[in-house]
Design a protein around this motif. Structure first.
Motif, mmCIF file in Angstrom:
data_model
loop_
_atom_site.group_PDB
_atom_site.id
_atom_site.type_symbol
_atom_site.label_atom_id
_atom_site.label_comp_id
_atom_site.label_asym_id
_atom_site.label_seq_id
_atom_site.Cartn_x
_atom_site.Cartn_y
_atom_site.Cartn_z
ATOM 1 N N ASP A 103 79.737 96.903 34.870
ATOM 2 C CA ASP A 103 78.433 96.456 34.356
ATOM 3 C C ASP A 103 77.989 97.309 33.171
ATOM 4 N N GLU A 104 78.190 98.614 33.270
ATOM 5 C CA GLU A 104 77.853 99.479 32.140
ATOM 6 C C GLU A 104 78.741 99.190 30.931
ATOM 7 N N THR A 105 80.001 98.839 31.190
ATOM 8 C CA THR A 105 80.904 98.472 30.090
ATOM 9 C C THR A 105 80.419 97.216 29.388
ATOM 10 N N PHE A 106 80.004 96.204 30.167
ATOM 11 C CA PHE A 106 79.481 94.979 29.565
ATOM 12 C C PHE A 106 78.188 95.244 28.785
ATOM 13 N N GLU A 107 77.351 96.146 29.291
ATOM 14 C CA GLU A 107 76.126 96.501 28.570
ATOM 15 C C GLU A 107 76.457 97.157 27.228
ATOM 16 N N ASN A 108 77.443 98.037 27.238
ATOM 17 C CA ASN A 108 77.834 98.697 25.979
ATOM 18 C C ASN A 108 78.434 97.698 24.990
ATOM 19 N N ILE A 109 79.231 96.752 25.508
ATOM 20 C CA ILE A 109 79.796 95.717 24.631
ATOM 21 C C ILE A 109 78.679 94.893 24.006
ATOM 22 N N LYS A 110 77.691 94.540 24.829
ATOM 23 C CA LYS A 110 76.568 93.744 24.325
ATOM 24 C C LYS A 110 75.793 94.508 23.259
ATOM 25 N N ILE A 111 75.559 95.798 23.478
ATOM 26 C CA ILE A 111 74.819 96.607 22.501
ATOM 27 C C ILE A 111 75.585 96.720 21.192
ATOM 28 N N ILE A 112 76.895 96.959 21.276
ATOM 29 C CA ILE A 112 77.718 97.099 20.062
ATOM 30 C C ILE A 112 77.753 95.799 19.270
ATOM 31 N N LYS A 113 77.915 94.667 19.987
ATOM 32 C CA LYS A 113 77.996 93.377 19.298
ATOM 33 C C LYS A 113 76.646 92.943 18.731
ATOM 34 N N LEU A 114 75.546 93.275 19.421
ATOM 35 C CA LEU A 114 74.228 92.962 18.868
ATOM 36 C C LEU A 114 73.945 93.788 17.626
ATOM 37 N N ILE A 128 80.356 85.863 15.151
ATOM 38 C CA ILE A 128 80.276 87.030 16.038
ATOM 39 C C ILE A 128 79.994 86.561 17.461
ATOM 40 N N ILE A 129 80.865 86.932 18.394
ATOM 41 C CA ILE A 129 80.715 86.550 19.806
ATOM 42 C C ILE A 129 79.929 87.642 20.519
ATOM 43 N N LEU A 130 78.893 87.252 21.226
ATOM 44 C CA LEU A 130 78.029 88.204 21.907
ATOM 45 C C LEU A 130 78.254 88.258 23.409
ATOM 46 N N ASP A 131 78.968 87.295 23.971
ATOM 47 C CA ASP A 131 79.176 87.254 25.423
ATOM 48 C C ASP A 131 80.281 88.245 25.807
ATOM 49 N N PRO A 132 80.001 89.244 26.647
ATOM 50 C CA PRO A 132 81.049 90.229 27.020
ATOM 51 C C PRO A 132 82.210 89.603 27.788
ATOM 52 N N LYS A 133 81.962 88.556 28.572
ATOM 53 C CA LYS A 133 83.060 87.938 29.333
ATOM 54 C C LYS A 133 84.056 87.262 28.404
ATOM 55 N N ILE A 134 83.540 86.575 27.379
ATOM 56 C CA ILE A 134 84.443 85.932 26.421
ATOM 57 C C ILE A 134 85.252 86.983 25.663
ATOM 58 N N ILE A 135 84.611 88.098 25.326
ATOM 59 C CA ILE A 135 85.320 89.187 24.643
ATOM 60 C C ILE A 135 86.395 89.775 25.547
ATOM 61 N N LEU A 136 86.088 89.905 26.849
ATOM 62 C CA LEU A 136 87.096 90.412 27.794
ATOM 63 C C LEU A 136 88.272 89.454 27.891
ATOM 64 N N TYR A 137 88.007 88.157 27.926
ATOM 65 C CA TYR A 137 89.090 87.172 27.975
ATOM 66 C C TYR A 137 89.972 87.276 26.734
ATOM 67 N N GLN A 138 89.374 87.406 25.573
ATOM 68 C CA GLN A 138 90.158 87.538 24.337
ATOM 69 C C GLN A 138 90.976 88.819 24.331
ATOM 70 N N ALA A 139 90.380 89.905 24.824
ATOM 71 C CA ALA A 139 91.091 91.183 24.850
ATOM 72 C C ALA A 139 92.304 91.114 25.774
ATOM 73 N N LYS A 190 82.090 109.120 28.239
ATOM 74 C CA LYS A 190 82.076 108.430 29.516
ATOM 75 C C LYS A 190 83.057 107.262 29.519
ATOM 76 N N PHE A 191 83.523 106.931 30.727
ATOM 77 C CA PHE A 191 84.511 105.865 30.881
ATOM 78 C C PHE A 191 84.001 104.516 30.388
ATOM 79 N N PRO A 192 82.769 104.067 30.732
ATOM 80 C CA PRO A 192 82.317 102.748 30.236
ATOM 81 C C PRO A 192 82.236 102.666 28.726
#
Length: 232
Positions: A103-114, A128-139, A190-192
């Protein structure tokens, strides 16, 4: 020798031995309580609607169905890839900690992309894709390898033979590489935070994990002369 019991007669034991021996001869191995005639449950609402619209539900009326796992739910927040990624992060059964880290990782992804979204010109914001789940799928898709090296012995010599990789193993390696690269951070960050950066880099087709996949494919390309040992 079967021990004689008051609950089982000789005829039942004889029939049971025949069934087990017939399955072994046919190569059937039961690793589950349910035989292979049982089908997997359909617990997603969108998949159930497709079945009802195509009137396939009448065919499934008399087919035995396995019970759903406790992790399988029709909730809109359920995602198979996110669930597997959480299980790969988990160590020593601490799933609550693994969920919090993701959850913290998704929050950080959202902050970076915003931040990238608002600092970009208006004409580039649509890409620019803002959804962390879509970014995880692409990764995960970008990090998924195709080939691997497998040790095969021929004439007393071991060869590193390039072999096509199984889909499940390739998906596991891609997610495991992302986690391992984030764990190699040391104590500096930190890990996230590191995992969020690795996922964003992998979604953009760059970073350490992408380099690791390319290095594996280069090794397979260098050992392509031994590819024929797969069939010998």
């Amino acid at each position: 020798m079967w021990r004689r019991s008051r609950f089982y007669d000789d005829e039942f034991v004889h029939r049971l031995c025949e069934i087990l021996w017939r399955n072994l001869e046919n190569g059937v191995q039961f690793y589950s309580v349910f035989p292979p005639t049982y089908i997997k449950p359909i617990y997603k609402k969108d998949e159930q609607e497709i079945i009802f619209n195509e009137t396939v539900d009448k065919k499934l009326t008399h087919i035995p169905i396995k019970p759903a796992y406790t992790s399988e739910t029709c909730s809109e927040f359920h995602d198979n890839l996110v669930r597997k990624f959480t299980n790969y992060i988990m160590r020593q059964g601490k799933k609550q900690l693994a969920r919090r880290l993701l959850d913290e990782t998704f929050e950080n992804i959202k902050i970076i992309k915003l931040d990238e979204y608002y600092n970009s010109p208006p004409e580039h914001r649509e890409n620019i894709i803002l959804d962390p789940k879509i970014i995880l799928y692409q990764a995960v898709e970008n990090c998924t390898p195709i080939l691997e090296l497998r040790k095969i012995y021929r004439g007393g010599i071991s060869y590193q033979v390039p072999v096509p990789m199984n889909e499940n193993r390739a998906r596991f390696l891609s997610m495991n590489w992302l986690i391992k690269c984030a764990q190699d951070k040391g104590n500096a960050e930190k890990f996230p935070n590191v995992l969020a950066k690795e996922i964003i880099d992998a979604a953009n087709n760059k970073g350490r994990v992408i380099k690791k996949k390319h290095d594996l494919h280069k090794q397979c390309e260098a050992n392509r002369a031994y590819a024929h040992y797969r069939w010998l």
